[in-house]
Design a protein around this motif. Sequence first.
Motif, mmCIF file in Angstrom:
data_model
loop_
_atom_site.group_PDB
_atom_site.id
_atom_site.type_symbol
_atom_site.label_atom_id
_atom_site.label_comp_id
_atom_site.label_asym_id
_atom_site.label_seq_id
_atom_site.Cartn_x
_atom_site.Cartn_y
_atom_site.Cartn_z
ATOM 1 N N UNK A 3 0.847 -1.186 0.000
ATOM 2 C CA UNK A 3 0.000 0.000 0.000
ATOM 3 C C UNK A 3 0.884 1.239 0.000
ATOM 4 N N UNK A 4 0.510 2.230 -0.814
ATOM 5 C CA UNK A 4 1.315 3.450 -0.907
ATOM 6 C C UNK A 4 0.826 4.458 0.116
ATOM 7 N N UNK A 5 1.624 4.615 1.148
ATOM 8 C CA UNK A 5 1.307 5.557 2.205
ATOM 9 C C UNK A 5 1.631 6.971 1.769
ATOM 10 N N UNK A 6 0.843 7.924 2.240
ATOM 11 C CA UNK A 6 1.214 9.320 2.071
ATOM 12 C C UNK A 6 2.333 9.653 3.047
ATOM 13 N N UNK A 7 2.936 10.823 2.884
ATOM 14 C CA UNK A 7 3.982 11.252 3.809
ATOM 15 C C UNK A 7 3.443 11.325 5.230
ATOM 16 N N UNK A 8 2.264 11.919 5.393
ATOM 17 C CA UNK A 8 1.686 12.046 6.733
ATOM 18 C C UNK A 8 1.290 10.680 7.280
ATOM 19 N N UNK A 9 0.834 9.793 6.389
ATOM 20 C CA UNK A 9 0.504 8.448 6.819
ATOM 21 C C UNK A 9 1.728 7.696 7.317
ATOM 22 N N UNK A 10 2.862 7.863 6.628
ATOM 23 C CA UNK A 10 4.099 7.230 7.065
ATOM 24 C C UNK A 10 4.564 7.794 8.399
ATOM 25 N N UNK A 11 4.450 9.104 8.560
ATOM 26 C CA UNK A 11 4.842 9.726 9.826
ATOM 27 C C UNK A 11 3.971 9.230 10.968
ATOM 28 N N UNK A 12 2.683 9.039 10.704
ATOM 29 C CA UNK A 12 1.774 8.575 11.752
ATOM 30 C C UNK A 12 2.118 7.160 12.218
ATOM 31 N N UNK A 13 2.783 6.382 11.373
ATOM 32 C CA UNK A 13 3.193 5.036 11.775
ATOM 33 C C UNK A 13 4.269 5.058 12.851
ATOM 34 N N UNK A 14 5.071 6.136 12.895
ATOM 35 C CA UNK A 14 6.249 6.118 13.774
ATOM 36 C C UNK A 14 6.205 7.149 14.894
ATOM 37 N N UNK A 15 5.328 8.154 14.821
ATOM 38 C CA UNK A 15 5.306 9.188 15.849
ATOM 39 C C UNK A 15 3.927 9.809 15.971
ATOM 40 N N UNK A 16 3.663 10.355 17.168
ATOM 41 C CA UNK A 16 2.396 11.040 17.417
ATOM 42 C C UNK A 16 2.583 12.536 17.641
ATOM 43 N N UNK A 17 3.816 13.006 17.606
ATOM 44 C CA UNK A 17 4.039 14.437 17.913
ATOM 45 C C UNK A 17 4.971 15.090 16.900
ATOM 46 N N UNK A 57 8.413 16.097 3.364
ATOM 47 C CA UNK A 57 7.994 16.765 4.600
ATOM 48 C C UNK A 57 9.055 16.475 5.645
ATOM 49 N N UNK A 58 9.634 17.509 6.236
ATOM 50 C CA UNK A 58 10.748 17.343 7.171
ATOM 51 C C UNK A 58 10.392 17.944 8.525
ATOM 52 N N UNK A 59 10.778 17.278 9.584
ATOM 53 C CA UNK A 59 10.509 17.784 10.922
ATOM 54 C C UNK A 59 11.126 16.894 11.973
ATOM 55 N N UNK A 60 10.687 17.079 13.204
ATOM 56 C CA UNK A 60 11.178 16.265 14.309
ATOM 57 C C UNK A 60 10.007 15.546 14.960
ATOM 58 N N UNK A 61 10.310 14.436 15.586
ATOM 59 C CA UNK A 61 9.285 13.671 16.261
ATOM 60 C C UNK A 61 9.890 12.698 17.244
ATOM 61 N N UNK A 62 9.084 12.306 18.212
ATOM 62 C CA UNK A 62 9.500 11.321 19.204
ATOM 63 C C UNK A 62 9.118 9.936 18.703
ATOM 64 N N UNK A 63 10.115 9.066 18.519
ATOM 65 C CA UNK A 63 9.873 7.705 18.038
ATOM 66 C C UNK A 63 10.090 6.741 19.194
ATOM 67 N N UNK A 64 9.010 6.401 19.882
ATOM 68 C CA UNK A 64 9.068 5.455 20.993
ATOM 69 C C UNK A 64 10.138 5.839 22.008
ATOM 70 N N UNK A 65 10.220 7.136 22.305
ATOM 71 C CA UNK A 65 11.128 7.605 23.343
ATOM 72 C C UNK A 65 12.406 8.248 22.870
ATOM 73 N N UNK A 66 12.689 8.227 21.586
ATOM 74 C CA UNK A 66 13.902 8.851 21.058
ATOM 75 C C UNK A 66 13.535 9.932 20.054
ATOM 76 N N UNK A 67 14.033 11.142 20.288
ATOM 77 C CA UNK A 67 13.781 12.249 19.370
ATOM 78 C C UNK A 67 14.626 12.085 18.116
ATOM 79 N N UNK A 68 14.050 12.353 16.958
ATOM 80 C CA UNK A 68 14.770 12.188 15.706
ATOM 81 C C UNK A 68 14.276 13.197 14.683
ATOM 82 N N UNK A 69 15.116 13.467 13.695
ATOM 83 C CA UNK A 69 14.695 14.222 12.522
ATOM 84 C C UNK A 69 14.076 13.229 11.544
#
Length: 462
Positions: A3-17, A57-69
């Motif tokens: 399935x072809x995820x959108x950028x926001x859909x892919x981001x939602x898989x790994x982070x909530x913030x 789409x570029x930004x930062x997010x918390x991935x299960x406790x680790x901040x990442x770009x």
Amino acid sequence: MADRLSARGALALVTDDFTELPFPERPGHPDGPLGWPGYDTARARAAERTGERESVVCGTGDVDGTRAVLVAFEFGFLGGSLGTRTGDRLEAAYAHARAHHLPVVPLVATGGSRMQEGMLALTQLQRVARASALTRQSGLPQIAVVRDPTTGGGWATLGAGADVVLALPGAQVGFAGSRVRPADADPAAYTAEAQVAAGAADALVRPEALRDTLGHWLRLLTRPSTAPAPPPPALGAAGLPATGWEAVRRARSPRRPRATAYLDAYFTSRVAIGGDRCGGTDPDGMLCGFGEHRGRTVAYAAQTGTATRPAGYRTAARLVRLADRLGIPVLTLVDTPGAANDAEAERQGAGAAIADLFGAVASARTPVTTLVVGEGGSGGALALAAPGNTWATPDSYFSVIAPELAAAILKRPPEQARTTAGQLRIRPQDLVELGVVRGVVGTGADGRAKSAGCPSPGEHQP
């Protein structure tokens, strides 16, 4: 096809913030830098359809406790293609990662460079490669997640160029996209599964497991340590062998604990890297990855008791260099009758692969600890051994060559292999006396050295 995820859909898989980074816009030209007819209209349609202003789409997010770009491609925006404005965003995202000492996670889905911008689009790959190289020099890990599709320069830079490559099952992954590859090309070769099998990607990860898996990787790769890894305690026989031939028999025993048993006992959790990035894997001969030992990260490269193939040596060298760059100590387990010496191994560059591993271990700044857990067969075993910090178990041996082969070279009859084994002084206690290993580890939780005069493993300083 995945399935072809959108950028926001892919981001939602790994982070909530997720927090998007701001980017200054460069002055535009009518229909782009080449004046390509209809380019502005195509961009406007893409923006309306996707809600994005660019293909990334570029930004930062918390991935299960680790901040990442996080860098997420939007394939719906002109096929996730890279143009000059894409390059601006990517370069700024990597600069932000270095400034704030954050790991980088590209979530890639792209068809390659943007045709409407010609060579200016293609040269964005050089910008991306330099930004990635600078980030690598800063000691920051890059973990790519390749989605459907990941082709062209995006795969050859952000994807395949990452330290670790995770792939969504069923994704189209390859340098050649579906419209430019030969008509008779096998489509199965351009899949995530094929890239894992060829050693170009490390693992397949299902979307629902991506956050946990990525978070685990990020935690392990962002915990540097200067202390050497202690050698594991012995899991097999406790007493030392009386003769050289007894040492050989014990090391070759099918009942002796192998690498997997040592890794399971040593680490509370671990993740594996797979492949040498040159088209080869050696899953039956070399296990490599990162694990957690007593609350800190230790990298591991472990031989499994079989003849190690060239891809295994190259994968181990890749592991050692990555750990060295990230400041993570390394544990190696030696257990091989020797390097694979068949004709195919020679065609695959056995000598060069072993030399590369020798060089990686010799030049490592991070501490490397070695435990010989079984057979130490010649240079194919020594390449994985740490100079000055190698230990042995009671049911192991280390030899310049197998006793049978030594007897043959010396033109002795086969029955003299046992005598030859004693003359070679290959027992663990012999190796201590010769200064080849630091000590013989014992069994039990402390794993203290058994040979007289040997410091315990915990007393070692790099």
